[in-house]
Design a protein around this motif. Structure first.
Motif, PDB file in Angstrom:
ATOM      1  N   GLU A  75       3.181   7.016 -46.997  1.00 23.62           N
ATOM      2  CA  GLU A  75       3.679   7.340 -45.659  1.00 23.62           C
ATOM      3  C   GLU A  75       4.441   6.158 -45.077  1.00 23.62           C
ATOM      4  O   GLU A  75       4.086   4.996 -45.325  1.00 23.62           O
ATOM      5  CB  GLU A  75       2.526   7.718 -44.722  1.00 23.62           C
ATOM      6  CG  GLU A  75       1.836   9.008 -45.108  1.00 23.62           C
ATOM      7  CD  GLU A  75       0.821   9.473 -44.072  1.00 23.62           C
ATOM      8  OE1 GLU A  75       0.409  10.653 -44.154  1.00 23.62           O
ATOM      9  OE2 GLU A  75       0.426   8.680 -43.190  1.00 23.62           O
ATOM     10  N   TRP A 120      -2.007   8.166 -38.913  1.00 26.44           N
ATOM     11  CA  TRP A 120      -1.285   8.686 -40.070  1.00 26.44           C
ATOM     12  C   TRP A 120      -0.109   9.522 -39.575  1.00 26.44           C
ATOM     13  O   TRP A 120       0.056   9.737 -38.386  1.00 26.44           O
ATOM     14  CB  TRP A 120      -2.195   9.493 -40.991  1.00 26.44           C
ATOM     15  CG  TRP A 120      -2.776  10.740 -40.389  1.00 26.44           C
ATOM     16  CD1 TRP A 120      -2.327  12.017 -40.528  1.00 26.44           C
ATOM     17  CD2 TRP A 120      -3.914  10.815 -39.501  1.00 26.44           C
ATOM     18  NE1 TRP A 120      -3.120  12.891 -39.810  1.00 26.44           N
ATOM     19  CE2 TRP A 120      -4.092  12.168 -39.170  1.00 26.44           C
ATOM     20  CE3 TRP A 120      -4.786   9.877 -38.968  1.00 26.44           C
ATOM     21  CZ2 TRP A 120      -5.109  12.605 -38.321  1.00 26.44           C
ATOM     22  CZ3 TRP A 120      -5.808  10.312 -38.128  1.00 26.44           C
ATOM     23  CH2 TRP A 120      -5.959  11.669 -37.818  1.00 26.44           C
ATOM     24  N   HIS A 174       1.786  15.498 -42.006  1.00 32.20           N
ATOM     25  CA  HIS A 174       0.584  16.319 -41.890  1.00 32.20           C
ATOM     26  C   HIS A 174       0.955  17.781 -41.658  1.00 32.20           C
ATOM     27  O   HIS A 174       0.523  18.671 -42.404  1.00 32.20           O
ATOM     28  CB  HIS A 174      -0.270  15.800 -40.726  1.00 32.20           C
ATOM     29  CG  HIS A 174      -1.585  16.502 -40.582  1.00 32.20           C
ATOM     30  ND1 HIS A 174      -2.775  15.828 -40.489  1.00 32.20           N
ATOM     31  CD2 HIS A 174      -1.919  17.822 -40.512  1.00 32.20           C
ATOM     32  CE1 HIS A 174      -3.770  16.687 -40.378  1.00 32.20           C
ATOM     33  NE2 HIS A 174      -3.272  17.909 -40.384  1.00 32.20           N
ATOM     34  N   GLY A 231       3.428   2.948 -41.831  1.00 25.90           N
ATOM     35  CA  GLY A 231       2.432   3.927 -42.240  1.00 25.90           C
ATOM     36  C   GLY A 231       1.098   3.271 -42.561  1.00 25.90           C
ATOM     37  O   GLY A 231       1.015   2.057 -42.723  1.00 25.90           O
ATOM     38  N   SER A 232       0.065   4.080 -42.652  1.00 30.34           N
ATOM     39  CA  SER A 232      -1.269   3.590 -43.007  1.00 30.34           C
ATOM     40  C   SER A 232      -1.591   3.810 -44.475  1.00 30.34           C
ATOM     41  O   SER A 232      -2.587   3.283 -44.970  1.00 30.34           O
ATOM     42  CB  SER A 232      -2.322   4.298 -42.143  1.00 30.34           C
ATOM     43  OG  SER A 232      -2.178   3.970 -40.783  1.00 30.34           O
ATOM     44  N   TYR A 290      -7.217  10.314 -48.745  1.00 33.86           N
ATOM     45  CA  TYR A 290      -6.963   9.630 -47.477  1.00 33.86           C
ATOM     46  C   TYR A 290      -8.201   8.815 -47.117  1.00 33.86           C
ATOM     47  O   TYR A 290      -9.181   9.345 -46.591  1.00 33.86           O
ATOM     48  CB  TYR A 290      -6.643  10.647 -46.381  1.00 33.86           C
ATOM     49  CG  TYR A 290      -5.291  11.298 -46.537  1.00 33.86           C
ATOM     50  CD1 TYR A 290      -4.185  10.827 -45.851  1.00 33.86           C
ATOM     51  CD2 TYR A 290      -5.114  12.388 -47.392  1.00 33.86           C
ATOM     52  CE1 TYR A 290      -2.937  11.424 -45.997  1.00 33.86           C
ATOM     53  CE2 TYR A 290      -3.880  12.986 -47.557  1.00 33.86           C
ATOM     54  CZ  TYR A 290      -2.793  12.501 -46.853  1.00 33.86           C
ATOM     55  OH  TYR A 290      -1.552  13.098 -47.007  1.00 33.86           O
ATOM     56  N   HIS A 335      -9.198   5.861 -44.867  1.00 26.96           N
ATOM     57  CA  HIS A 335      -8.757   5.115 -43.700  1.00 26.96           C
ATOM     58  C   HIS A 335      -9.986   4.470 -43.077  1.00 26.96           C
ATOM     59  O   HIS A 335     -11.121   4.881 -43.347  1.00 26.96           O
ATOM     60  CB  HIS A 335      -8.088   6.106 -42.720  1.00 26.96           C
ATOM     61  CG  HIS A 335      -7.443   5.510 -41.519  1.00 26.96           C
ATOM     62  ND1 HIS A 335      -8.130   5.208 -40.376  1.00 26.96           N
ATOM     63  CD2 HIS A 335      -6.142   5.193 -41.271  1.00 26.96           C
ATOM     64  CE1 HIS A 335      -7.284   4.732 -39.468  1.00 26.96           C
ATOM     65  NE2 HIS A 335      -6.086   4.699 -39.984  1.00 26.96           N
TER      66      HIS A 335
END
Length: 316
Positions: free
Chosen positions: A179, A186, A191, A174-175, A19, A21
């Motif tokens: 997703e 997110w 999650h 989604g990011s 992840y 970001h």
């Protein structure tokens, strides 16, 4: 019941996702030296992260007054505003039992069989409403350089007067490539699902925001039991009082997250309402229908718990 969004992970093979970001990077866990008794507070945003950090602090130190601001005792492991080296150094210097904040889903974390993972969930509709306050309260003059990057990239959007416009984007974009919802952050749904699928593991514990609201004393005792921490009976009233929403809001300069980065226009406003059902009368029936389309992808028992918790009564 399982589906494409409820698959069990090979825990020994974790992490299986990276992840990365603009706000956080899960890779920071790969070079972190863990301890057997570490507590990982693994929450989506706006779901009770700071609340669970405070509960763990009260249980670990067994006193209502903390020696440092909560953000300095339990910094967000994955946050890019600080270097990985600086965040790791904070935890390495601690001699007490560590409670570590992370917003990374389980598929992005290493698996530590002897550590304790606590996942806190909240009604996603209330998460969204709290996120709106979060975006409005962000300090545009924050020193952290990533705040400027976030705004330039559109990850901190202008907050519309009508939340329904942003709600549509939150549900449908989604990011990360895996997703389809959650932007600008997110997916709350994925999650929590990553932990729910492994809720039978003895070191994974799920806690719900609604249950904390309904029975804080009982839930704090439940967390203490999960952490194998014994508290003298006469200490409980002051510890529970210190964990109340009103107490944390009153002491916001020491309890709000990321205060060391001057992240908020108002530390107190970070603790906005702390109530459930804030979405009622705000989100339209059309937008809620879009939400139904998303939740249909998950098992019904998971969605029921995600939205409602354990349905405790005040007398529970």
């Amino acid at each position: 019941m399982s589906g494409p969004n409820m698959e069990k992970l090979d825990l020994e093979a974790l992490p299986t996702r990276h992840y990365d970001h603009l706000v956080f990077d899960s890779m920071r866990w790969q070079i972190f030296e863990t301890r057997a008794d570490d507590i990982l507070i693994c929450t989506p945003y706006k779901s009770g992260t700071t609340w669970m950090q405070m509960i763990c602090a009260l249980l670990v130190f067994q006193r209502p007054d903390l020696h440092l601001p909560l953000a300095e005792i339990s910094p967000w492991m994955d946050l890019k505003a600080a270097t990985a080296e600086d965040t790791h150094a904070v935890y390495a210097a601690q001699s007490h039992r560590r409670f570590i904040k992370t917003h990374t889903p389980l598929d992005g974390l290493p698996w530590y069989p002897e550590a304790t993972y606590i996942c806190v969930a909240r009604d996603p509709r209330d998460i969204f409403m709290s996120m709106m306050n979060h975006l409005r309260n962000g300090n545009p003059d924050a020193e952290a350089i990533f705040m400027r990057e976030l705004r330039e990239a559109g990850f901190v959007p202008e907050v519309p007067d009508d939340p329904n416009a942003l709600f549509t984007n939150w549900l449908g974009k989604g990011s990360f490539e895996w997703e389809s919802d959650g932007a600008p952050y997110w997916s709350v749904f994925r999650h929590v699902a990553s932990f729910w699928a492994h809720r039978d593991m003895s070191n994974i514990h799920k806690v719900h925001y609604s249950d904390l609201k309904t029975d804080l004393d009982g839930q704090m005792r439940r967390v203490a039991q999960a952490l194998r921490i014994e508290i003298a009976e006469d200490r409980w009233p002051e510890l529970v009082e210190a964990a109340q929403f009103e107490s944390m809001k009153k002491n916001a300069d020491r309890t709000a997250p990321d205060t060391n980065f001057k992240m908020w226009k108002s530390n107190s406003q970070f603790f906005n309402k702390g109530t459930t059902g804030q979405w009622q009368g705000v989100l339209s029936s059309g937008r809620l229908a879009l939400l139904d389309q998303l939740t249909d992808k998950y098992p019904a028992d998971y969605i029921d718990w995600l939205f409602n918790g354990s349905k405790l009564t005040a007398e529970s």
